[in-house]
Write a protein that holds these residues in place. Sequence first.
Motif, PDB file in Angstrom:
ATOM      1  N   THR A 141       0.845  -1.199   0.000  1.00  0.00           N
ATOM      2  CA  THR A 141       0.000   0.000   0.000  1.00  0.00           C
ATOM      3  C   THR A 141       0.877   1.246   0.000  1.00  0.00           C
ATOM      4  O   THR A 141       2.092   1.170  -0.147  1.00  0.00           O
ATOM      5  CB  THR A 141      -0.913   0.000   1.239  1.00  0.00           C
ATOM      6  OG1 THR A 141      -0.088   0.120   2.411  1.00  0.00           O
ATOM      7  CG2 THR A 141      -1.716  -1.290   1.328  1.00  0.00           C
ATOM      8  N   SER A 142       0.258   2.372   0.189  1.00  0.00           N
ATOM      9  CA  SER A 142       1.008   3.641   0.287  1.00  0.00           C
ATOM     10  C   SER A 142       0.565   4.371   1.546  1.00  0.00           C
ATOM     11  O   SER A 142       0.216   5.538   1.521  1.00  0.00           O
ATOM     12  CB  SER A 142       0.771   4.510  -0.946  1.00  0.00           C
ATOM     13  OG  SER A 142       1.206   3.870  -2.111  1.00  0.00           O
ATOM     14  N   LYS A 143       0.589   3.643   2.661  1.00  0.00           N
ATOM     15  CA  LYS A 143       0.071   4.200   3.902  1.00  0.00           C
ATOM     16  C   LYS A 143       1.129   4.888   4.760  1.00  0.00           C
ATOM     17  O   LYS A 143       0.802   5.683   5.634  1.00  0.00           O
ATOM     18  CB  LYS A 143      -0.599   3.090   4.725  1.00  0.00           C
ATOM     19  CG  LYS A 143      -1.870   2.525   4.091  1.00  0.00           C
ATOM     20  CD  LYS A 143      -2.536   1.528   5.020  1.00  0.00           C
ATOM     21  CE  LYS A 143      -3.865   1.045   4.429  1.00  0.00           C
ATOM     22  NZ  LYS A 143      -4.563   0.117   5.362  1.00  0.00           N
ATOM     23  N   ALA A 144       2.394   4.559   4.568  1.00  0.00           N
ATOM     24  CA  ALA A 144       3.437   5.042   5.465  1.00  0.00           C
ATOM     25  C   ALA A 144       3.582   6.560   5.423  1.00  0.00           C
ATOM     26  O   ALA A 144       3.320   7.205   4.406  1.00  0.00           O
ATOM     27  CB  ALA A 144       4.767   4.384   5.113  1.00  0.00           C
ATOM     28  N   LEU A 145       4.004   7.097   6.536  1.00  0.00           N
ATOM     29  CA  LEU A 145       4.267   8.535   6.611  1.00  0.00           C
ATOM     30  C   LEU A 145       5.400   8.915   5.666  1.00  0.00           C
ATOM     31  O   LEU A 145       6.354   8.166   5.470  1.00  0.00           O
ATOM     32  CB  LEU A 145       4.651   8.921   8.038  1.00  0.00           C
ATOM     33  CG  LEU A 145       3.551   8.828   9.104  1.00  0.00           C
ATOM     34  CD1 LEU A 145       4.154   9.023  10.485  1.00  0.00           C
ATOM     35  CD2 LEU A 145       2.455   9.847   8.842  1.00  0.00           C
ATOM     36  N   LEU A 158       0.749  12.302   6.034  1.00  0.00           N
ATOM     37  CA  LEU A 158       0.070  11.009   5.965  1.00  0.00           C
ATOM     38  C   LEU A 158      -0.632  10.959   4.620  1.00  0.00           C
ATOM     39  O   LEU A 158      -1.533  11.760   4.359  1.00  0.00           O
ATOM     40  CB  LEU A 158      -0.947  10.857   7.102  1.00  0.00           C
ATOM     41  CG  LEU A 158      -1.723   9.531   7.142  1.00  0.00           C
ATOM     42  CD1 LEU A 158      -0.761   8.357   7.340  1.00  0.00           C
ATOM     43  CD2 LEU A 158      -2.781   9.562   8.238  1.00  0.00           C
ATOM     44  N   PRO A 159      -0.222  10.050   3.717  1.00  0.00           N
ATOM     45  CA  PRO A 159      -0.793  10.038   2.361  1.00  0.00           C
ATOM     46  C   PRO A 159      -2.309   9.872   2.385  1.00  0.00           C
ATOM     47  O   PRO A 159      -2.876   9.247   3.285  1.00  0.00           O
ATOM     48  CB  PRO A 159      -0.114   8.823   1.707  1.00  0.00           C
ATOM     49  CG  PRO A 159       1.136   8.621   2.499  1.00  0.00           C
ATOM     50  CD  PRO A 159       0.810   9.016   3.899  1.00  0.00           C
ATOM     51  N   ASP A 160      -2.947  10.435   1.381  1.00  0.00           N
ATOM     52  CA  ASP A 160      -4.392  10.297   1.217  1.00  0.00           C
ATOM     53  C   ASP A 160      -4.722   8.837   0.943  1.00  0.00           C
ATOM     54  O   ASP A 160      -4.102   8.204   0.092  1.00  0.00           O
ATOM     55  CB  ASP A 160      -4.860  11.186   0.060  1.00  0.00           C
ATOM     56  CG  ASP A 160      -6.347  11.468   0.119  1.00  0.00           C
ATOM     57  OD1 ASP A 160      -6.976  11.044   1.103  1.00  0.00           O
ATOM     58  OD2 ASP A 160      -6.868  12.097  -0.814  1.00  0.00           O
ATOM     59  N   GLN A 161      -5.676   8.284   1.658  1.00  0.00           N
ATOM     60  CA  GLN A 161      -6.012   6.863   1.532  1.00  0.00           C
ATOM     61  C   GLN A 161      -7.428   6.620   2.060  1.00  0.00           C
ATOM     62  O   GLN A 161      -7.974   7.444   2.790  1.00  0.00           O
ATOM     63  CB  GLN A 161      -5.004   5.994   2.289  1.00  0.00           C
ATOM     64  CG  GLN A 161      -4.781   6.420   3.738  1.00  0.00           C
ATOM     65  CD  GLN A 161      -3.482   5.896   4.294  1.00  0.00           C
ATOM     66  OE1 GLN A 161      -3.385   4.727   4.612  1.00  0.00           O
ATOM     67  NE2 GLN A 161      -2.479   6.757   4.417  1.00  0.00           N
ATOM     68  N   ASN A 162      -7.987   5.481   1.684  1.00  0.00           N
ATOM     69  CA  ASN A 162      -9.360   5.154   2.069  1.00  0.00           C
ATOM     70  C   ASN A 162      -9.387   3.981   3.037  1.00  0.00           C
ATOM     71  O   ASN A 162      -8.675   2.984   2.851  1.00  0.00           O
ATOM     72  CB  ASN A 162     -10.193   4.785   0.826  1.00  0.00           C
ATOM     73  CG  ASN A 162     -10.290   5.952  -0.145  1.00  0.00           C
ATOM     74  OD1 ASN A 162     -10.507   7.094   0.251  1.00  0.00           O
ATOM     75  ND2 ASN A 162     -10.106   5.662  -1.428  1.00  0.00           N
ATOM     76  N   GLU A 163     -10.200   4.113   4.065  1.00  0.00           N
ATOM     77  CA  GLU A 163     -10.452   3.033   5.003  1.00  0.00           C
ATOM     78  C   GLU A 163     -11.933   3.072   5.397  1.00  0.00           C
ATOM     79  O   GLU A 163     -12.535   4.153   5.443  1.00  0.00           O
ATOM     80  CB  GLU A 163      -9.595   3.161   6.276  1.00  0.00           C
ATOM     81  CG  GLU A 163      -8.147   2.793   6.096  1.00  0.00           C
ATOM     82  CD  GLU A 163      -7.398   2.709   7.424  1.00  0.00           C
ATOM     83  OE1 GLU A 163      -6.186   2.462   7.370  1.00  0.00           O
ATOM     84  OE2 GLU A 163      -8.029   2.891   8.493  1.00  0.00           O
TER      85      GLU A 163
END
Length: 214
Positions: A110-114, A174-179
């Motif tokens: 994913t691309s979740k890391a700071l 914090l990258p833009d992401q969906n949860e």
Amino acid sequence: MQHNRRRSAWRPAALAAIGGSVLVAMGVGVWATLTATAANVAPEQVANGTLKLTLADNGAGFGQSITNLAPGDTVNRYVALTNGGTLDAQALTLQVAATGANALITDGATSKALRVTVTECVNGAWAPDTGACGGTKAVLMAATPLSGLASAVALPAGAMAAGDVQNLQVSVQLPDQNETTVNGVLPQGTVQGQSVNLTYTFGETQRSATTTNS
């Protein structure tokens, strides 16, 4: 008569031996040499230079925690690096030691890391309350995941002369992401409610060695 002859024969031999000893003794004097020395009257002093790098917060800096980050948020912190030694420096680097939630450190699939970005305000200083640069902005390091900063990364900031100060903006995003949270249950591998502790280490090396004639 034979007794006298023997004594007469012994005397020349003895005289020859004595004479040889005298010549040997005189030979030592023949090989003696003159010597002379010269030295500077006042001692020449040789002193080494020093290489020192110090970090100071500008505004909140690294001394204030970052809280309540949401996807897409960016928080800027401002610090000043000073080459406080007597030697010029080069090859500025940054290393970030991160401990805590792995989801905020390593991207994986994913691309979740700071992400961390470093920008210098060249020939000027940052206003930490507004983010304004009093000089020219120069990006030294594009957004990089924390896992990519486990080892020192070169910052193309050029040489730092003795006494120079580099004013830096260090951005944490914090990258833009969906949860999706279902019935109050956070999804697996979530970035919500997670935290990390970051230690920033800047480094430099001495200027190139030189040969001076004078």
